[in-house]
Structure formats: structure tokens, C-alpha cells
Design an enzyme around this catalytic site. Sequence first.
Site, mmCIF file in Angstrom:
data_model
loop_
_atom_site.group_PDB
_atom_site.id
_atom_site.type_symbol
_atom_site.label_atom_id
_atom_site.label_comp_id
_atom_site.label_asym_id
_atom_site.label_seq_id
_atom_site.Cartn_x
_atom_site.Cartn_y
_atom_site.Cartn_z
ATOM 1 C CG ASP A 69 -2.115 -0.926 1.061
ATOM 2 O OD1 ASP A 69 -2.193 -1.618 0.035
ATOM 3 O OD2 ASP A 69 -2.946 -0.967 1.970
ATOM 4 C CG ASN A 124 -4.397 5.881 2.380
ATOM 5 O OD1 ASN A 124 -5.175 5.522 1.519
ATOM 6 N ND2 ASN A 124 -3.368 5.152 2.748
ATOM 7 C CG ASP A 129 -4.404 17.165 21.371
ATOM 8 O OD1 ASP A 129 -4.106 18.228 21.938
ATOM 9 O OD2 ASP A 129 -4.618 16.095 21.970
ATOM 10 C CB THR A 178 -8.718 0.761 7.768
ATOM 11 O OG1 THR A 178 -7.820 0.947 6.677
ATOM 12 C CG2 THR A 178 -10.087 0.379 7.258
ATOM 13 C CB SER A 191 -9.536 7.884 10.699
ATOM 14 O OG SER A 191 -10.836 8.215 11.117
#
Length: 150
Positions: free
Chosen positions: A1, A88, A118, A129, A132
Amino acid sequence: DGTLCWAAGLFGGPMPPVVAFAGGSLGFLTPFPMLEWMATLMPILGAKSEVSQTIPLACRMRFQMRVLRLQEEGEDEAAPPIPVQAMNEVLAHRGSSGHLVKLEVWVNNSQVTMVQGDGLILATPTGSTAYSLAAGGSMMHPSVPGIILT
């Protein structure tokens, strides 16, 4: 990836179609096993085959954004917007400051929300996935055309 995300970053605009093979231990963006590279590529390249195969197509979403910083008192002019493309996720955070940051989120010139904390993670379904989810956000199916704010 990671290699596929790096390759996507080479294109400032639309990216040509990519056939991605899974060569590592985990890959959400690489649907084809490396050992089946020939069986995958032959129909794409137009090689004759006795058996007609359907090739799965996965379209991944990328989003564009601009980061704007408000002009502070005493500054001659505001900093120019910083263009960002992401496949992403994008993380806007307070950096090394010990103070909370106040972030306004706008979409198509309409304010969506204001966040004080923050930082903020903006994630595509593919990125939902990763950071987050680790920050307590939700996961989103890759076919959903949305963005998650965590």
C-alpha cells in the site's frame, strides 16, 4: 500500500489506471496476489484465453484541499494557501505547541464545522482504517463517496 500511495503522489492530477499486486504481508489497495500476476495481466494485455475472465476494478478516491492560515496581528500579509492532495488521509495538528488548535473545516465555500483540540484527521474510505480508526474514528466502506473527520 505504501508503494501505491507513493506512486499516486507522483501525479498532480488524475492518475492513470494501475494494476497493483500484493507483494507484502498486508495490502488493502493491492487486490491481486503476486503469484497470479500472469493470469491477471494476460486478459488486460489482450492475450487470448480459453476462459473469459472478469477483472475486478477498484476505484479509489483522492481528495484535494487547501490549507489556509489566518493572518495574525502584525503580519504584513497572509500566507498563501498550501495545496494538498491525499489518497488516504490528511492530519492537521498543533505541532509542538502545548496549546489547543482551532480548525475550521470548509467544503465548497461552506463552513462544515469548527474543531478545537490537538488536531483533525480527514480520511478517505481507504484511509479510514489507518490513523482515523486508531484515533477512535469510524471505518467507511471503500464504495462510499465520503470523507471522515476524526
